[in-house]
Design a protein around this motif. Structure first.
Motif, mmCIF file in Angstrom:
data_model
loop_
_atom_site.group_PDB
_atom_site.id
_atom_site.type_symbol
_atom_site.label_atom_id
_atom_site.label_comp_id
_atom_site.label_asym_id
_atom_site.label_seq_id
_atom_site.Cartn_x
_atom_site.Cartn_y
_atom_site.Cartn_z
ATOM 1 N N ASP A 19 0.814 -1.215 0.000
ATOM 2 C CA ASP A 19 0.000 0.000 0.000
ATOM 3 C C ASP A 19 0.853 1.273 0.000
ATOM 4 O OD1 ASP A 19 -2.554 1.132 -0.221
ATOM 5 O OD2 ASP A 19 -2.643 1.561 1.921
ATOM 6 N N ARG A 21 3.474 3.903 -2.481
ATOM 7 C CA ARG A 21 3.716 4.317 -3.860
ATOM 8 C C ARG A 21 4.781 3.427 -4.488
ATOM 9 N NH1 ARG A 21 3.485 10.475 -5.203
ATOM 10 N NH2 ARG A 21 5.286 9.834 -6.440
ATOM 11 N N LEU A 22 4.637 3.175 -5.765
ATOM 12 C CA LEU A 22 5.594 2.322 -6.470
ATOM 13 C C LEU A 22 7.011 2.874 -6.364
ATOM 14 C CD1 LEU A 22 6.549 0.125 -8.396
ATOM 15 C CD2 LEU A 22 5.618 1.465 -10.299
ATOM 16 N N LYS A 43 8.631 5.276 -15.584
ATOM 17 C CA LYS A 43 7.962 6.019 -16.659
ATOM 18 C C LYS A 43 8.233 5.427 -18.040
ATOM 19 C CE LYS A 43 8.055 10.352 -14.035
ATOM 20 N NZ LYS A 43 8.696 11.682 -13.905
ATOM 21 N N CYS A 54 3.372 1.064 -14.997
ATOM 22 C CA CYS A 54 2.591 1.851 -14.028
ATOM 23 C C CYS A 54 3.199 3.245 -13.904
ATOM 24 C CB CYS A 54 2.584 1.165 -12.661
ATOM 25 S SG CYS A 54 1.732 -0.422 -12.612
ATOM 26 N N LYS A 55 2.552 4.088 -13.116
ATOM 27 C CA LYS A 55 3.059 5.416 -12.826
ATOM 28 C C LYS A 55 3.767 5.396 -11.467
ATOM 29 C CE LYS A 55 -0.633 7.680 -15.423
ATOM 30 N NZ LYS A 55 -1.798 8.602 -15.351
ATOM 31 N N ARG A 57 3.407 7.115 -8.871
ATOM 32 C CA ARG A 57 2.541 7.306 -7.695
ATOM 33 C C ARG A 57 1.555 6.155 -7.484
ATOM 34 N NH1 ARG A 57 0.482 10.996 -11.484
ATOM 35 N NH2 ARG A 57 -1.654 10.587 -12.157
ATOM 36 N N ASP A 58 1.472 5.218 -8.424
ATOM 37 C CA ASP A 58 0.547 4.086 -8.264
ATOM 38 C C ASP A 58 0.931 3.255 -7.045
ATOM 39 O OD1 ASP A 58 -0.821 4.878 -10.485
ATOM 40 O OD2 ASP A 58 0.048 3.370 -11.835
ATOM 41 N N LYS A 59 -0.057 2.736 -6.348
ATOM 42 C CA LYS A 59 0.185 1.937 -5.149
ATOM 43 C C LYS A 59 0.521 0.490 -5.514
ATOM 44 C CE LYS A 59 -0.697 5.082 -1.975
ATOM 45 N NZ LYS A 59 -1.850 4.974 -1.087
ATOM 46 N N VAL A 60 1.385 -0.119 -4.710
ATOM 47 C CA VAL A 60 1.682 -1.553 -4.855
ATOM 48 C C VAL A 60 1.129 -2.275 -3.634
ATOM 49 C CG1 VAL A 60 3.714 -1.237 -6.313
ATOM 50 C CG2 VAL A 60 3.979 -1.247 -3.827
ATOM 51 N N ASP A 64 2.742 -8.201 -4.958
ATOM 52 C CA ASP A 64 2.938 -7.706 -6.322
ATOM 53 C C ASP A 64 4.387 -7.966 -6.749
ATOM 54 O OD1 ASP A 64 0.381 -6.815 -6.684
ATOM 55 O OD2 ASP A 64 0.838 -4.686 -6.345
#
Length: 325
Positions: A19, A21-22, A43, A54-55, A57-60, A64
């Motif tokens: 939970d 940020r990536l 990016k 993914c970006k 800011r995407d959550k992991v 994963d």
């Protein structure tokens, strides 16, 4: 480009990074790479989550799978220089050197060239593709002794992990002011000095730092000690020994004014006054080889200036004994 020359890594997200940020999770899982470089790989799609781009800011989430497959890029812009190195050991993954006092490790303001990094780029050009040119730990300019440099990404990742988990063994020898009666442990946090920003100090808000020391030889008013680190804070041994009122001989930042013992001869006074660096030498290094897993240990002898200092201190003891007869 073959897979052997690519930067390839794979991680499953552990509970403590779920939970997040990536880019934050990636920075924790791959500390050998800068956050900006990791964000660039995210990016570009070189760093994926469960096979998908993914970006940052995407959550992991727990479990994963993070996969990295990227081309190495030059990570330093310094120039190679033909500077001799005292090489203790080398293979395709590691370079172990005996650094002389006076050699700066990294180029910086006031030391743009003539550094260890410049020498490394000449001897092992491949380190330009590694973070900080393969250097995972450093010695102060005027500290002599053994240090290891990574020559491959596998080695860099492994050495960073060994330092973080405190499985890399480092032992130093120092000559301190005052006569110690026995070994001890200094467990005191180290951070920036509250007023003098170029210095470190024992401060309540500092990072945990532990130094073990034991006696090698005691003189009339000085002691030769061996120090073992549990942590690797900036100037740790110098700060800790000064904290217990036994600063290193010659230390320009933490040693204070020159203190001469009672009965000091002109000969000893000249030697002490002429020793213009901290009397500190990285004597021994133990680590696990990043490829074979073999535990390896190297040791380098004291440099000539410290041997000369010890000889003068021993002679002073004998002179005092002879005067008492």
């Amino acid at each position: 480009m073959s897979s052997e020359n690519r930067i390839i890594a794979s991680f499953s997200v552990p509970p403590e990074h779920s939970d997040r940020r990536l880019d934050q999770a990636a920075a924790e899982l791959m500390p050998e790479h800068s956050r900006s470089r990791l964000q660039g790989w995210i990016k570009s799609g070189a760093l994926t989550v469960n096979g998908k781009a993914c970006k940052p800011r995407d959550k992991v989430m727990l479990g994963d799978k993070l996969e990295l497959d990227a081309e190495p890029e030059a990570q330093v812009s310094w120039q190679a220089e033909s500077i001799s190195l005292d090489i203790v050991y080398e293979d395709e993954h590691l370079l172990v050197i005996n650094k002389p006092a006076g050699l700066v490790v990294h180029p910086a303001a006031g030391h743009a060239d003539g550094t260890l990094v410049n020498a490394l780029l000449n001897h092992a050009p491949e380190v330009e593709n590694l973070p900080r040119a393969g250097i995972v730990h450093r010695l102060d300019k005027d500290t002599s002794g053994i240090m290891v440099v990574a020559r491959s990404l596998i080695a860099h990742t492994s050495l960073v992990d060994q330092l973080q988990t405190r499985t890399m063994g480092r032992e130093y020898e120092a000559i301190v002011v005052g006569t110690l009666t026995g070994g001890a442990t200094v467990d005191a946090p180290i951070g920036r000095h509250p007023r003098e920003r170029k210095k470190m100090a024992v401060v309540p808000t500092g990072k945990p730092a532990v130094t073990h020391y034991r006696l090698i030889e005691r003189f009339a008013a000085h002691t030769h000690v061996r120090c073992k680190l549990e942590s690797g804070r900036t100037h740790q041994i110098r700060v800790h020994m000064a904290h217990v009122k036994h600063p290193l001989i010659g230390d320009p930042q933490y040693g204070g004014r020159l203190r001469l013992p009672k009965g000091t001869t002109d000969e000893l006074r000249d030697v002490l006054a002429g020793f213009q660096r901290q009397a500190l030498h990285a004597r021994q290094l133990t680590l696990q080889h990043p490829q074979t897993g073999e535990v390896m240990t190297w040791e380098v002898p004291l440099p000539e200036d410290m041997e000369t200092l010890l000889a003068a201190l021993r002679k002073h003891v004998k002179d005092l004994e002879n005067n008492d007869l």
